[in-house]
Scaffold this motif. Structure first.
Motif: not given
Length: 359
Positions: A227-235
């Motif tokens: 939902e937010d292009a400024t966020i990276a996720a570890i998954a």
């Protein structure tokens, strides 16, 4: 028709015929499972019997003479049994959510895909859902090969009446994921605290300027990143697919052999499967040699200890609870004798249950 098509045509016809036979046999198995369900309903017996399913799969692997690997046999029959079990009654399984977490993956590995999943925001909520009857089983992480015990799970195992009725060990591969597959415009990395810890060296070397933010689960991190292009996720892989993310880098965990062990919790119990483990919580009085004397019954009766974990008692004093996994089922004579002596020697004793060991 090309020559290869001519050669393949009879083989494909043979496969189609075999698939039809398999489908008819599966239908017969499903009907038998429904009959079993009627008997269980009349006696209030549990729908899911982990020790029975373990015995079935182990027996099939032992008899397998095909080229299919044991892992393949396990996966195929887990799903067959899951689909048949769902005809008896839907099994509700709570896990740390949302969709796409390793806890959900562990739930599928234990119960198959034909379950009613109950995603929970926290480990506490998983325990509450099972304790209150909103779920039949819960799946929670208990330890990681690189970061050690999940302390909240240990505390809740101590404080509730729920028992361990199974375990699942998963190989954990963490990916750095974003909407674009790049770090352009990304300012933060979100993940469960354990995932951040398991990837800290890679993050320090490759993304030192990105802020790290702990969230309730890796699935939640992936949802936020979608939902937010400024966020990276570890998954992991499932979260990547679930939320339509792209990898910036795959397998960023510091330990290439990173594994997490999950336990299945419920109000029930398991009979012996032949390959079992028993978990207990103990504490000792504060005196010289107390821990040595506490564990002596295990050696005396020839019972192996698979895990030993200490946890502060949280009473403002230097007291500890010891979480111990031992080899065997509590109904086995040597294990029963050792547990009886442990209970006599310990200042506090709690049997968390006996259950089939993970493959």
């Amino acid at each position: 028709m090309a020559n290869d098509d001519k050669d393949l045509a009879p083989l494909r016809a043979r496969i189609d015929a075999l698939d039809q036979e398999l489908l008819e046999l599966l239908g017969q198995r499903a009907k038998a499972a429904q009959e079993v369900g009627k008997v269980k309903h009349g006696t209030n017996a549990p729908v899911f019997r982990p020790e029975r399913e373990r015995q079935v799969i182990d027996g099939l692997i032992a008899k397998n003479k095909s080229a299919i690997a044991p892992e393949g046999i396990t996966y195929i029959w887990r799903e067959i049994m899951s689909a048949c079990r769902a005809l008896e009654a839907p099994v509700r399984v709570a896990y740390l959510g949302p969709a796409g977490t390793f806890s959900e993956q562990a739930a599928f590995a234990q119960f198959g895909q034909s379950i009613n999943g109950v995603p929970c925001a926290t480990i506490d909520e998983v325990f509450r859902a099972v304790d209150a009857g909103a779920a039949d089983f819960g799946v929670v992480p208990v330890e990681n090969s690189s970061e050690g015990a999940v302390s909240r799970t240990l505390d809740l195992l101590l404080d509730t009446d729920l028992r361990i009725t199974g375990e699942v060990a998963l190989m954990i591969k963490h990916h750095l994921l974003t909407k674009s597959g790049t770090l352009d415009g990304v300012t933060r990395v979100c993940a469960h605290p354990q995932a951040l810890a398991q990837c800290q060296r890679w993050l320090a070397t490759n993304t030192p300027k990105l802020e790290r933010q702990a969230v309730s689960s890796n699935g939640e991190a992936a949802k936020i990143a979608a939902e937010d292009a400024t966020i990276a996720a570890i998954a992991g892989d499932i979260a990547q697919q679930q939320y339509g993310l792209s990898p910036v880098q795959s397998s960023i965990q510091d330990d290439p052999h990173n594994r997490t062990r999950f336990v299945v919790i419920s109000h029930g119990s398991c009979q012996a499967s032949g390959k079992d483990q028993t978990s207990v919580i103990l504490s000792v009085t504060n005196k010289p040699g107390a821990v040595y004397h506490l564990l002596a019954p295990l050696a005396k009766h020839g019972v192996s200890m698979n895990r030993f974990e200490s946890r502060p008692a949280r009473r403002g004093t230097w007291e500890y609870f010891f979480y111990i996994d031992i080899d065997g089922h509590a109904s086995e004579p040597k294990v029963a004798a050792a547990l009886a002596e442990l209970e006599t020697e310990a200042a506090f004793f709690k049997n968390l249950g006996s259950y089939p060991r993970s493959h």
